[in-house]
Design a protein around this motif. Structure first.
Motif, PDB file in Angstrom:
ATOM      1  N   GLY A  14       1.146  -0.903   0.232  1.00 55.05           N
ATOM      2  CA  GLY A  14       0.197  -0.137   0.260  1.00 55.05           C
ATOM      3  C   GLY A  14       1.311   0.920   0.089  1.00 55.05           C
ATOM      4  O   GLY A  14       0.817   2.079  -1.042  1.00 55.05           O
ATOM      5  N   PRO A  15       2.123   1.287   1.325  1.00 54.51           N
ATOM      6  CA  PRO A  15       2.560   2.672   1.110  1.00 54.51           C
ATOM      7  C   PRO A  15       3.883   3.008  -0.380  1.00 54.51           C
ATOM      8  O   PRO A  15       3.885   3.717  -1.449  1.00 54.51           O
ATOM      9  CB  PRO A  15       3.558   2.837   2.454  1.00 54.51           C
ATOM     10  CG  PRO A  15       2.898   1.649   3.200  1.00 54.51           C
ATOM     11  CD  PRO A  15       1.926   0.639   2.366  1.00 54.51           C
ATOM     12  N   LEU A  16       4.457   1.488  -0.833  1.00 55.66           N
ATOM     13  CA  LEU A  16       4.734   1.973  -1.780  1.00 55.66           C
ATOM     14  C   LEU A  16       4.157   2.594  -2.916  1.00 55.66           C
ATOM     15  O   LEU A  16       4.550   2.672  -3.930  1.00 55.66           O
ATOM     16  CB  LEU A  16       5.392   0.128  -2.150  1.00 55.66           C
ATOM     17  CG  LEU A  16       6.631  -0.291  -1.570  1.00 55.66           C
ATOM     18  CD1 LEU A  16       7.045  -1.793  -1.571  1.00 55.66           C
ATOM     19  CD2 LEU A  16       7.738   0.947  -1.899  1.00 55.66           C
ATOM     20  N   LEU A  17       2.617   1.297  -3.206  1.00 55.42           N
ATOM     21  CA  LEU A  17       1.712   1.673  -4.628  1.00 55.42           C
ATOM     22  C   LEU A  17       2.485   3.676  -4.484  1.00 55.42           C
ATOM     23  O   LEU A  17       1.758   4.478  -5.292  1.00 55.42           O
ATOM     24  CB  LEU A  17       0.423   1.717  -4.695  1.00 55.42           C
ATOM     25  CG  LEU A  17      -0.442   1.986  -5.014  1.00 55.42           C
ATOM     26  CD1 LEU A  17      -0.038   0.964  -6.561  1.00 55.42           C
ATOM     27  CD2 LEU A  17      -1.693   1.903  -5.484  1.00 55.42           C
ATOM     28  N   GLY A  18       1.232   4.470  -2.911  1.00 62.29           N
ATOM     29  CA  GLY A  18       1.507   5.601  -2.842  1.00 62.29           C
ATOM     30  C   GLY A  18       2.774   6.494  -3.643  1.00 62.29           C
ATOM     31  O   GLY A  18       2.921   7.321  -4.014  1.00 62.29           O
TER      32      GLY A  18
END
Length: 451
Positions: A14-18
């Protein structure tokens, strides 16, 4: 695979996608700003971005190897070894970053000539590229330090840094490129200056989070110290991946030169379409990076069965996500491309490329996910060796000849064929468990170092 493992993978992805979304948005914003100056400026922006991505392969050698080694050490409970590798990466980043700066300053005109940049594009790209030199050194530090944070599962902190860094970049780029009040701004050069300031901010924030989250504070000598013996495990993992990256970038530059031969309109279409497609691959990129981190930790812990299940699920999810997003981009092309240009010929050509990208992006999923997963097990040689022939013959030579025969659609077809050939080779390696001996060797090495 247990529920905690799934939750942990989602927590990383999730944070990587962000992070990826922010990075792509800044690049898209820069292209939008450049396109409002002229199609030539947009072509120069895209051309320089490809040069920078090629040069930054050297930084990814560090990030790839560093990420795998730190995740394996952390997974095996060897935290002191993980800290030592992290600090060694800073010295390596200094030397590699300085070398890349020299290449940009000294080889500016040569690179643009080699790419057959049209005179109108080259006159804008040459001064623009020069401004990036100091920012590249700071980028090397940020990539290495972010890899360490993620390997320790501080992905949310890495996202916070990226929000501050990319937000600063985009805000400053808008002001410096377009101007303010009676000041007309600096055009393309403003994007590079904004990047320099934002990367300096990113470095400061990384240092702060290293100290707060990991109690890791570099000393002065850490910024220059580099020992080949201590860094050998990182290079053993990173160099094969870097070899693939170098070959890919070289072959891609051939395709870019073939595109430039088709003229300014083709170069602008190529730039707009590639920038839009970066959004399509975001989800698979995030899944792939998160999968690499988790596979590295699972190998370090000796849980190879969980690693196998994790990768299979990641590939299925990636195919679904990228296929759906590529279809959406193709259907929405007539409206999406109007954000960059009103030229009907450019929009029509981009729409054709985006329909071909359904094939391209589904093939790319295997490479985005399986490359990292194989590296994380210690199986770094096979992905490199198996990719060379396709990169040279299909991506490089194929794009040159297909571009001559069919124009931009021919170049796009070469892109898609290359991704599928390489992707299927990687998929067969995973499904037939060719990675298992390497994973077991990695586990034995970690246990021997611990003892």
């Amino acid at each position: 695979m247990s529920t905690p493992e799934r939750l942990r993978l989602n927590t990383i992805a999730g944070p990587l996608l962000g992070e990826f979304l922010l990075g792509m948005t800044v690049a898209m914003g820069g292209l939008w700003l450049a396109s409002h100056e002229s199609d030539a400026a947009a072509g120069a922006f895209g051309l320089v971005n490809q040069i920078l991505e090629t040069l930054s392969v050297a930084f990814r050698v560090l990030a790839i190897g560093l990420g795998v080694m730190v995740t394996q050490y952390v997974g095996g409970g060897q935290h002191a070894a993980a800290r030592r590798v992290a600090l060694l990466a800073l010295g390596a980043s200094s030397w590699v970053g300085a070398a890349i700066m020299l290449v940009v300053v000294a080889g500016n005109d040569v690179m643009l000539d080699w790419l057959n940049a049209p005179a109108m594009v080259a006159s804008l790209a040459a001064p623009y590229l020069q401004w990036f030199a100091p920012a590249l050194l700071l980028d090397a530090y940020n990539l290495s330090m972010a890899a360490v944070l993620r390997a320790h599962l501080f992905a949310k902190d890495s996202l916070r840094i990226m929000i501050a860094m990319h937000g600063t970049h985009l805000a400053l780029a808008f002001v410096i490129m377009r101007g303010w009040g009676s000041w007309d701004g600096m055009g393309l050069e403003g994007y590079a200056i904004a990047m320099l300031v934002s990367r300096a901010l990113g470095l400061v924030l990384h240092l702060w989070f290293w100290r707060v989250r990991m109690q890791l504070t570099p000393y002065r000598q850490d910024w220059w110290r580099f020992a080949w013996v201590d860094f050998a495990p990182v290079l053993r993992v990173g160099l094969p991946g870097a070899g693939v990256e170098v070959t890919y970038r070289a072959a891609f530059m051939v395709s870019l030169a073939a595109t430039a031969r088709l003229g300014v309109t083709a170069l602008a279409t190529h730039s707009y379409t590639l920038q839009l497609l970066k959004y399509v691959l975001l989800t698979s990129m995030a899944i792939g990076w998160a999968c690499e981190i988790m596979v590295g930790r699972l190998v370090g812990a000796g849980d190879l069965r969980a690693a196998n299940g994790l990768v299979r699920k990641a590939v299925r999810n990636g195919l679904l996500a990228s296929g759906s997003l590529a279809l959406f981009a193709a259907l929405g092309a007539p409206w999406l491309m109007r954000a960059f240009t009103k030229d009907a010929a450019v929009i029509e050509a981009a729409q054709t490329l985006l329909w071909l990208s359904l094939l391209l992006e589904t093939g790319r999923v295997f490479n985005l996910i399986l490359n990292g997963a194989l590296r994380a097990t210690g199986d770094a040689i096979y992905p490199a060796v198996s990719s060379v022939a396709s990169l040279v013959l299909v991506l490089g030579v194929g794009s040159f000849w297909l571009g001559r025969l069919f124009g931009l659609p021919g170049i796009w077809l070469a892109y898609a064929l290359d991704e599928w050939i390489r992707g299927l080779l990687l998929l067969s390696r995973w499904l037939w468990r060719g990675w298992l001996p390497n994973a077991r060797n990695s586990r034995r090495r970690l246990r021997a170092e611990k003892n």
